[in-house]
Design an enzyme around this catalytic site. Structure first.
Site, PDB file in Angstrom:
ATOM      1  CE  LYS A  30      -1.855   1.898   3.600  1.00 43.62           C
ATOM      2  NZ  LYS A  30      -2.627   2.205   4.830  1.00 43.62           N
TER       3      LYS A  30
ATOM      4  CG  ASP B 132      -7.422   3.156   2.707  1.00 43.59           C
ATOM      5  OD1 ASP B 132      -8.322   2.865   1.882  1.00 43.59           O
ATOM      6  OD2 ASP B 132      -7.379   4.255   3.279  1.00 43.59           O
TER       7      ASP B 132
END
Length: 247
Positions: A156, A174
């Site tokens: 991420k 997320d």
């Protein structure tokens, strides 16, 4: 007169209902889940998000690719507001890997001690700075694969950095993006990585660069976890989420 014992009555307990097999539960849940939107609907969703916010920006403060990398690394299990408060003074004295090494781990801890897991984060940021200096001349590489090898950097974080700093159309996932993706649904996935792969394949090219920001902001401020504000959602009529809320 002799006492005669009355025969005791057996009170029969109700038989427990047979447990519903897990497979049946799974089928029921899947039957209730809407199918993902078709391509035309997806295009319209992103057209509206673009119209509402043509140039979306992240909410972390940074001055260059390096400070962006540090800010995103520090944001794990922390709010953007909290990270920005901590980095305001930090980046004034350590905005390059070299200056971060000069600050040292203890000096860094003093700047970020208000953040969760600040000891671990300080250790990782210093180790990351050392690798950037020794292996990459102090520059942040434009490569998700390389960034993922740095201490404290996962898929991420790496995807956010290359997207914002280098214009690589990655869709970092997320909790907000995972939720929005599966509610609309743009895709039906089980993990953040599955979600990223699906979105990068499905989102039209012209919208992919800013898709990360549109989806995260939508999830943060409108399509909230506990009570989505469906009444003010710009794509309410296109969304297939069955439990829409009213004000």
């Amino acid at each position: 007169m002799s006492d005669l014992k009355q025969p005791s009555r057996r009170i029969s307990k109700p038989k427990p209902k047979p447990a519903i097999p897990a497979k049946a539960v799974g089928r029921a849940v899947r039957a209730r889940m809407p199918k993902r939107v078709d391509r035309a609907t997806m295009v319209e969703i992103f057209r509206r998000l673009h119209a509402a916010n043509p140039e979306p920006k992240g909410e972390l403060d940074y001055t260059n690719p390096y400070t962006l990398l540090v800010a995103v690394t520090l944001s794990a299990q922390a709010t953007d507001v909290g990270v920005n408060k901590a980095t305001r003074a930090l980046f004034a004295v350590a905005d390059t890997p070299e200056r971060m090494l000069d600050l040292g781990e203890e000096g860094l801890r003093q700047h970020i001690r208000t953040l969760n897991f600040f000891n671990t984060k300080a250790k990782n940021v210093i180790a990351m700075a050392r690798r950037l200096v020794e292996e990459f001349g102090g520059e942040v590489p434009n490569s998700v694969a390389i960034l993922e090898t740095l201490p404290g950097v996962g898929r991420k974080t790496a995807s956010v950095v290359v997207n914002i700093a280098f214009g690589d159309p990655r869709v970092a996932v997320d909790t907000h993006i995972y939720r929005v993706t599966n509610r609309l649904p743009l895709a039906i996935t089980k993990t953040p990585l599955d979600t990223q792969i699906a979105l990068e394949q499905l989102i039209p090219d012209e919208y992919r660069l800013h898709a990360h920001h549109w989806l995260i902001l939508h999830g943060r401020y409108i399509c909230k976890a506990r009570k989505p504000e469906c009444w003010r959602c710009p794509v309410n009529d296109l969304c297939r989420y069955p439990d829409k809320t009213i004000p």
